[in-house]
Design a protein around this motif. Structure first.
Motif, PDB file in Angstrom:
ATOM      1  N   PRO A 191     -27.095 -21.351 -44.750  1.00 35.07           N
ATOM      2  CA  PRO A 191     -28.307 -21.471 -44.494  1.00 35.07           C
ATOM      3  C   PRO A 191     -28.411 -23.287 -44.051  1.00 35.07           C
ATOM      4  O   PRO A 191     -27.647 -23.909 -44.674  1.00 35.07           O
ATOM      5  CB  PRO A 191     -29.414 -21.529 -45.352  1.00 35.07           C
ATOM      6  CG  PRO A 191     -28.355 -21.413 -46.368  1.00 35.07           C
ATOM      7  CD  PRO A 191     -26.990 -20.956 -45.993  1.00 35.07           C
TER       8      PRO A 191
ATOM      9  N   ALA B  77     -31.407 -24.944 -42.534  1.00 33.51           N
ATOM     10  CA  ALA B  77     -32.632 -25.509 -42.420  1.00 33.51           C
ATOM     11  C   ALA B  77     -33.776 -24.553 -42.279  1.00 33.51           C
ATOM     12  O   ALA B  77     -33.546 -23.480 -41.703  1.00 33.51           O
ATOM     13  CB  ALA B  77     -33.021 -26.768 -41.762  1.00 33.51           C
ATOM     14  N   SER B  78     -35.014 -24.536 -42.366  1.00 35.33           N
ATOM     15  CA  SER B  78     -36.186 -23.799 -42.096  1.00 35.33           C
ATOM     16  C   SER B  78     -36.189 -24.040 -40.676  1.00 35.33           C
ATOM     17  O   SER B  78     -36.414 -25.059 -40.238  1.00 35.33           O
ATOM     18  CB  SER B  78     -37.405 -24.281 -43.201  1.00 35.33           C
ATOM     19  OG  SER B  78     -38.566 -23.935 -42.352  1.00 35.33           O
TER      20      SER B  78
ATOM     21  N   TYR C 268     -34.878 -19.112 -41.889  1.00 37.17           N
ATOM     22  CA  TYR C 268     -33.806 -20.334 -41.737  1.00 37.17           C
ATOM     23  C   TYR C 268     -32.878 -20.247 -40.635  1.00 37.17           C
ATOM     24  O   TYR C 268     -32.858 -19.044 -40.089  1.00 37.17           O
ATOM     25  CB  TYR C 268     -33.152 -20.205 -43.022  1.00 37.17           C
ATOM     26  CG  TYR C 268     -34.263 -20.690 -44.148  1.00 37.17           C
ATOM     27  CD1 TYR C 268     -34.492 -22.110 -44.431  1.00 37.17           C
ATOM     28  CD2 TYR C 268     -34.643 -19.889 -44.862  1.00 37.17           C
ATOM     29  CE1 TYR C 268     -35.084 -22.692 -45.494  1.00 37.17           C
ATOM     30  CE2 TYR C 268     -35.816 -20.104 -45.918  1.00 37.17           C
ATOM     31  CZ  TYR C 268     -35.739 -21.779 -46.045  1.00 37.17           C
ATOM     32  OH  TYR C 268     -36.521 -22.241 -47.100  1.00 37.17           O
TER      33      TYR C 268
ATOM     34  N   ALA D  28     -40.895 -19.494 -45.892  1.00 36.36           N
ATOM     35  CA  ALA D  28     -39.814 -20.355 -46.253  1.00 36.36           C
ATOM     36  C   ALA D  28     -40.291 -21.458 -47.077  1.00 36.36           C
ATOM     37  O   ALA D  28     -41.022 -22.270 -46.581  1.00 36.36           O
ATOM     38  CB  ALA D  28     -39.177 -20.974 -44.857  1.00 36.36           C
TER      39      ALA D  28
ATOM     40  N   THR E 216     -36.747 -26.708 -49.239  1.00 31.87           N
ATOM     41  CA  THR E 216     -35.393 -27.123 -49.043  1.00 31.87           C
ATOM     42  C   THR E 216     -35.270 -28.216 -50.106  1.00 31.87           C
ATOM     43  O   THR E 216     -35.904 -29.332 -49.828  1.00 31.87           O
ATOM     44  CB  THR E 216     -34.788 -27.476 -47.926  1.00 31.87           C
ATOM     45  OG1 THR E 216     -34.893 -26.145 -46.983  1.00 31.87           O
ATOM     46  CG2 THR E 216     -33.252 -27.771 -47.756  1.00 31.87           C
TER      47      THR E 216
ATOM     48  N   CYS F  80     -28.255 -20.955 -50.828  1.00 31.67           N
ATOM     49  CA  CYS F  80     -27.489 -22.345 -50.897  1.00 31.67           C
ATOM     50  C   CYS F  80     -26.659 -22.700 -49.881  1.00 31.67           C
ATOM     51  O   CYS F  80     -25.788 -21.873 -49.548  1.00 31.67           O
ATOM     52  CB  CYS F  80     -27.014 -22.186 -52.351  1.00 31.67           C
ATOM     53  SG  CYS F  80     -28.110 -22.151 -53.691  1.00 31.67           S
ATOM     54  N   GLN F  81     -26.756 -23.891 -49.170  1.00 26.96           N
ATOM     55  CA  GLN F  81     -25.936 -24.610 -48.601  1.00 26.96           C
ATOM     56  C   GLN F  81     -24.952 -25.513 -49.242  1.00 26.96           C
ATOM     57  O   GLN F  81     -25.517 -26.443 -49.582  1.00 26.96           O
ATOM     58  CB  GLN F  81     -26.923 -25.407 -47.460  1.00 26.96           C
ATOM     59  CG  GLN F  81     -26.018 -26.189 -46.604  1.00 26.96           C
ATOM     60  CD  GLN F  81     -26.956 -27.026 -45.665  1.00 26.96           C
ATOM     61  OE1 GLN F  81     -28.195 -26.828 -45.772  1.00 26.96           O
ATOM     62  NE2 GLN F  81     -26.452 -27.902 -44.872  1.00 26.96           N
TER      63      GLN F  81
ATOM     64  N   ARG G 283     -28.128 -27.910 -50.733  1.00 22.66           N
ATOM     65  CA  ARG G 283     -29.441 -27.833 -50.228  1.00 22.66           C
ATOM     66  C   ARG G 283     -29.629 -26.387 -50.627  1.00 22.66           C
ATOM     67  O   ARG G 283     -28.960 -25.337 -50.411  1.00 22.66           O
ATOM     68  CB  ARG G 283     -29.563 -27.872 -48.686  1.00 22.66           C
ATOM     69  CG  ARG G 283     -29.460 -29.464 -48.514  1.00 22.66           C
ATOM     70  CD  ARG G 283     -29.142 -29.909 -47.079  1.00 22.66           C
ATOM     71  NE  ARG G 283     -29.715 -29.088 -45.945  1.00 22.66           N
ATOM     72  CZ  ARG G 283     -30.895 -29.698 -45.463  1.00 22.66           C
ATOM     73  NH1 ARG G 283     -31.328 -30.904 -45.924  1.00 22.66           N
ATOM     74  NH2 ARG G 283     -31.550 -28.813 -44.331  1.00 22.66           N
TER      75      ARG G 283
ATOM     76  N   HIS H 198     -32.249 -23.618 -50.368  1.00 17.76           N
ATOM     77  CA  HIS H 198     -33.325 -23.238 -49.475  1.00 17.76           C
ATOM     78  C   HIS H 198     -34.079 -21.764 -50.220  1.00 17.76           C
ATOM     79  O   HIS H 198     -33.506 -20.761 -50.459  1.00 17.76           O
ATOM     80  CB  HIS H 198     -32.609 -22.551 -48.050  1.00 17.76           C
ATOM     81  CG  HIS H 198     -31.989 -23.727 -47.351  1.00 17.76           C
ATOM     82  ND1 HIS H 198     -32.416 -24.788 -46.922  1.00 17.76           N
ATOM     83  CD2 HIS H 198     -30.562 -24.043 -47.381  1.00 17.76           C
ATOM     84  CE1 HIS H 198     -31.571 -25.685 -46.329  1.00 17.76           C
ATOM     85  NE2 HIS H 198     -30.282 -25.076 -46.601  1.00 17.76           N
TER      86      HIS H 198
ATOM     87  N   ARG I 214     -45.674 -21.985 -51.533  1.00 12.72           N
ATOM     88  CA  ARG I 214     -44.712 -22.955 -51.436  1.00 12.72           C
ATOM     89  C   ARG I 214     -44.654 -24.040 -52.827  1.00 12.72           C
ATOM     90  O   ARG I 214     -43.654 -24.072 -53.341  1.00 12.72           O
ATOM     91  CB  ARG I 214     -44.549 -23.878 -49.976  1.00 12.72           C
ATOM     92  CG  ARG I 214     -44.083 -23.352 -49.140  1.00 12.72           C
ATOM     93  CD  ARG I 214     -43.631 -24.382 -48.175  1.00 12.72           C
ATOM     94  NE  ARG I 214     -44.827 -24.832 -47.497  1.00 12.72           N
ATOM     95  CZ  ARG I 214     -45.409 -24.405 -46.368  1.00 12.72           C
ATOM     96  NH1 ARG I 214     -44.582 -23.697 -45.576  1.00 12.72           N
ATOM     97  NH2 ARG I 214     -46.461 -25.225 -45.878  1.00 12.72           N
TER      98      ARG I 214
END
Lengths: 213, 291
Positions: free
Chosen positions: B7, B9-10, B66, B93, B96, B200-201, B209, B211, B227
């Motif tokens: 992933p 980003a959203s 994402y 989402a 992040t 996880c990125q 990052r 997410h 959120r």
């Protein structure tokens, strides 16, 4: 009832929540999704605060922005003991104002570093970290001399003031922005003293202190 | 590991018509979304404008809210989350967050129930309800996925629609080296499960990052409240994660002392070893044992 326009992960909003908790005041929260929603940039919020910044409070018809200004207002209006913001001593008022301005500089350094590394705001993280260390050295030395004189708090008063509250959040959250407190022992001791003030509350990233030794 | 989707980003939070920069496995990556919603991603090379050299384009897809890309050659689509397609679910989402620790450390923390009463006090746990009861862990027959089932835990506020504490049943899936999906009983419908995932990125060996994605039954709250609830929880985990040492996940079985509650983590570490994962971990063969 007091209304706080709030974002949970904001240290500046946390300052206000801390004072409200210390004073035992009830209030309502309106969540502004600062991240990731960037609601502080929406037209609806800009009508509440044209600077697009949190926090803002409303107390009846009275609306006020800026964390430090809100601390002054709430302490002056609702702290009947008068310890959080004593107004009978010009020297002390000057001192408190000086450290409230210092807290604002923590926002542009320690807080900016945290926004850059945790929430990816396009800010210069290295400059922010360097700036935070410069301020932390000054605060650590100040607190060391205060301790040496037998005093616990930032300003020359026996009790904590709103200056302690204003400086607390972005110092306590600094590691999230990559600003270690390893070299600042007097700051670390002061953080624990603030955490032991009756009524203290936490936010994500800030943990309560263990029992005093 | 390189042949997986990751992933970035959203989709919703990605501003249209701008080139956004991030990292994957330490490499600079750029991605963009155009007015038609088409997504693109590139490997950044030298000082060139991202995208100016078509040979740097990376495969990219949108899943679960994402943007996902890969620097390798995936052998298929991203792991399925069938619940995401159910019409009455709230798919959010949730945001992040950057964390200075390895992606696998974050996954392992996501799998751990033992920390709930101490880190998520009053929400996902509460003293004295600290016991992690016996649960099951298995690797699927094809070896692609870890499954932990019958994980029971007392939670004061298990979800955004909780009104009181309850014993909550969790199921965890690890279908990807840096992603996990959990299922927990829904306070609204006892026959159905809420889904919460962390994607996880790995931006570096020791940075990620995280997410977050929720696919839940909630007919009351706004997206930004949902959120906020999830960011609150992740915000509590962040300092714990960043104070872990070493920052990479050690795969040598004796490197850290597990307890019964860590059964999933033991299987996860072994599974990463068996798949030859070397990024973001300390492989068993490299572990220095100090007496």
């Amino acid at each position: 009832m007091i209304r706080l326009f709030d974002f949970d992960l904001s240290g500046n909003c946390y300052k206000v929540r801390l004072l409200l908790a210390f004073l035992g005041l009830e209030y309502e929260k309106t969540n502004i999704d600062y991240y990731p929603g960037r609601q502080h940039r929406t037209d609806a919020f800009l009508r509440i605060n044209p600077l697009g910044q949190l926090p803002v409070i409303e107390d009846g018809d009275y609306r006020l922005r800026d964390a430090q200004a809100i601390l002054v207002y709430l302490a002056h209006k609702y702290d009947h003991g008068g310890n959080w913001y004593p107004t009978d001593n010009p020297d002390l008022i000057g001192e408190i104002s000086q450290w409230l301005a210092f807290a604002d500089q923590l926002t542009t350094t320690a807080s900016a570093a945290r926004l850059e590394s945790a929430m990816f705001f396009e800010l210069d993280g290295d400059a922010a970290r360097a700036g935070a260390h410069k301020l932390f050295r000054i605060l650590d030395a100040h607190l060391w001399f205060r301790e040496d004189a037998g005093a616990d708090w930032i300003c020359s008063a026996d009790e904590p003031t709103i200056a302690d509250i204003a400086c607390f959040p972005y110092v306590a959250l600094s590691e999230e922005g990559g600003v270690s407190r390893e070299d600042y022992p007097a700051i670390r001791r002061w953080l624990d003293r603030v955490k032991r003030i009756p009524g203290f509350c936490v936010m994500p990233g800030v943990f309560p202190a263990g029992p005093a030794v | 590991m390189a042949n997986q989707w990751y992933p970035l980003a959203s989709v919703e939070e990605t501003a249209v018509g701008r080139v956004h920069r991030t990292r994957l496995f330490g490499e600079p990556i750029a991605y963009a979304k155009d007015t038609a919603g088409t997504l693109t991603a590139w490997r950044c090379t030298g000082s060139q404008q991202p995208g100016s050299d078509p040979s740097t384009a990376l495969p990219v897809i949108a899943r679960y809210g994402y943007i996902w890309a890969t620097i390798g050659t995936p052998d298929g689509d991203i792991f399925p989350i069938p619940e995401y397609g159910e019409a009455d679910r709230r798919n959010v989402a949730a945001g992040t967050i950057g964390v200075q620790v390895s992606a696998q450390r974050a996954v392992e923390n996501f799998l751990d129930m033992g920390h709930f009463p101490f880190v998520h006090t009053g929400i996902l746990g509460q003293e004295p309800h600290t016991e992690v009861k016996e649960y099951n862990v298995a690797v699927s027959q094809d070896g692609r996925e870890i499954l932990a089932t019958e994980c029971l835990f007392y939670q004061p506020m298990a979800s955004t629609v909780s009104t009181s504490g309850a014993d909550v049943e969790y199921t965890y899936r690890v279908p990807h080296p840096t992603c996990s999906v959990l299922y927990k009983s829904s306070p609204l419908d006892e026959k159905r499960l809420d889904v919460i995932a962390i994607f996880c990125q790995p931006t570096g060996h020791e940075t990620l990052r995280g997410h977050m994605m929720l696919s839940i039954l909630d007919d009351v709250n706004t997206d930004d409240f949902i959120r906020n609830f999830q960011l609150h929880i992740f915000g509590q985990d962040k300092p714990i994660l960043e104070n872990q040492f070493p920052k990479r996940l050690p795969l040598e079985p004796r490197a850290e002392t597990p307890i019964r509650a860590d059964k999933t983590s033991i299987v996860y570490r072994r599974w990463l070893s068996q798949h030859g994962v070397t990024y973001g971990v300390i492989p068993a063969s490299e572990q220095v044992n100090t007496p």
